[in-house]
Design an enzyme around this catalytic site. Structure first.
Site, mmCIF file in Angstrom:
data_model
loop_
_atom_site.group_PDB
_atom_site.id
_atom_site.type_symbol
_atom_site.label_atom_id
_atom_site.label_comp_id
_atom_site.label_asym_id
_atom_site.label_seq_id
_atom_site.Cartn_x
_atom_site.Cartn_y
_atom_site.Cartn_z
ATOM 1 N N TYR A 263 0.859 -1.084 -0.064
ATOM 2 C CA TYR A 263 -0.122 -0.138 0.035
ATOM 3 C C TYR A 263 0.811 1.358 -0.052
ATOM 4 O O TYR A 263 0.614 2.346 -0.644
ATOM 5 C CB TYR A 263 -0.948 -0.046 1.346
ATOM 6 N N THR B 126 -13.909 6.077 6.061
ATOM 7 C CA THR B 126 -14.405 5.573 4.972
ATOM 8 C C THR B 126 -15.026 4.183 5.280
ATOM 9 O O THR B 126 -14.887 3.787 6.567
ATOM 10 C CB THR B 126 -13.188 5.218 3.993
#
Length: 253
Positions: free
Chosen positions: A159, A194
């Site tokens: 990531y 999120t």
């Protein structure tokens, strides 16, 4: 650039940062196309804002080219792109079961970095053929990096490197596309509320929020959207990655 009347593409538009940005752009009068691998989610947001929803794997050249062609055919040539599509798989380089799965690493790079570049190349090519606006601009492209690009934690090798790639892409792309009047920016969010993060246990969310100096809470997708709008509207913002993180600096783990 004034967003009113212009076509904007938001990838990952079915949820989270992308959905908030799509709503904000539509509220400012943009004609919004939402790309998402989850078509049902994109259609739900598109129905709400009067936008166009398309299924698109952003890491696929064929998928993206077909989706962009449909946007041009149905709405017009886009001047605005906001890349929010991304995945966040975790894994140690050397774990209990051996080395990091190479296909998993490749998948994260393909979606987050190659997917962002894929969309950038297509939209900049299309926008470069448009007439310039009064400001001299032809387009604005915003990609989503992360504080992990700079403060990557243990387990975030894939990531963090994908997001660092986006940060590294921003300046050379801005320099190259300057001759067309196309600006290129990136936003590096910190810990945001999120759907993926909100699915975690509440105690985990509280702990993460407490690690942010100020404000000590999760970031709101609307705050990301507000920054994206400001970038679009401010012609001097170009070639930079802006941290949007409440002054957090991530610990090693």
């Amino acid at each position: 650039m004034d967003t009113y009347g212009h076509v904007a593409i938001v990838t990952g538009g079915g949820s989270g940062l992308g959905a908030a940005t799509a709503r904000a752009l539509a509220a400012k009068g943009a004609k919004v196309a939402l790309f998402d691998i989850n078509l049902d989610a994109a259609q739900s947001v598109a129905h709400e804002i009067g936008g166009l929803a398309l299924s698109c794997n952003v890491s696929s050249a064929d998928d993206a080219e077909k989706a962009v062609a449909r946007v041009i055919d149905e709405l017009d040539t886009p001047r605005i792109l906001v890349n929010c599509a991304g995945i966040a798989n975790a894994g140690r380089i050397v774990g209990r079961d051996g080395p990091h799965d190479l296909e998993l690493y490749r998948r994260v790079i393909e979606v987050n970095l190659i997917g962002s570049f894929n969309m950038l190349r297509l939209i900049s090519n299309a926008a470069s053929k448009l007439d310039p606006l009064e400001t001299g601009e032809r387009g604005v492209i915003i990609s989503t990096a992360s504080v992990a690009a700079f403060d990557g934690q243990i387990g975030q090798a894939a990531y963090a490197s994908s997001k660092a790639g986006i940060a590294g892409l921003t300046l050379p792309a801005a320099r190259e596309l300057a001759r067309f009047g196309i600006r290129v920016m990136a936003i590096a969010p910190g810990i945001f509320g999120t759907p993926m993060l909100l699915a975690m246990p509440q105690e985990v969310q509280n702990s993460l929020a407490a690690s942010i100096p100020f404000p000590s809470r999760l970031g709101k997708p609307d705050e990301y959207a507000a920054l994206a709008l400001h970038i679009i509207e401010n012609p001097m913002l170009n070639g930079e990655t802006i941290r949007l993180d409440g002054a957090i600096r991530m610990a090693p783990k």
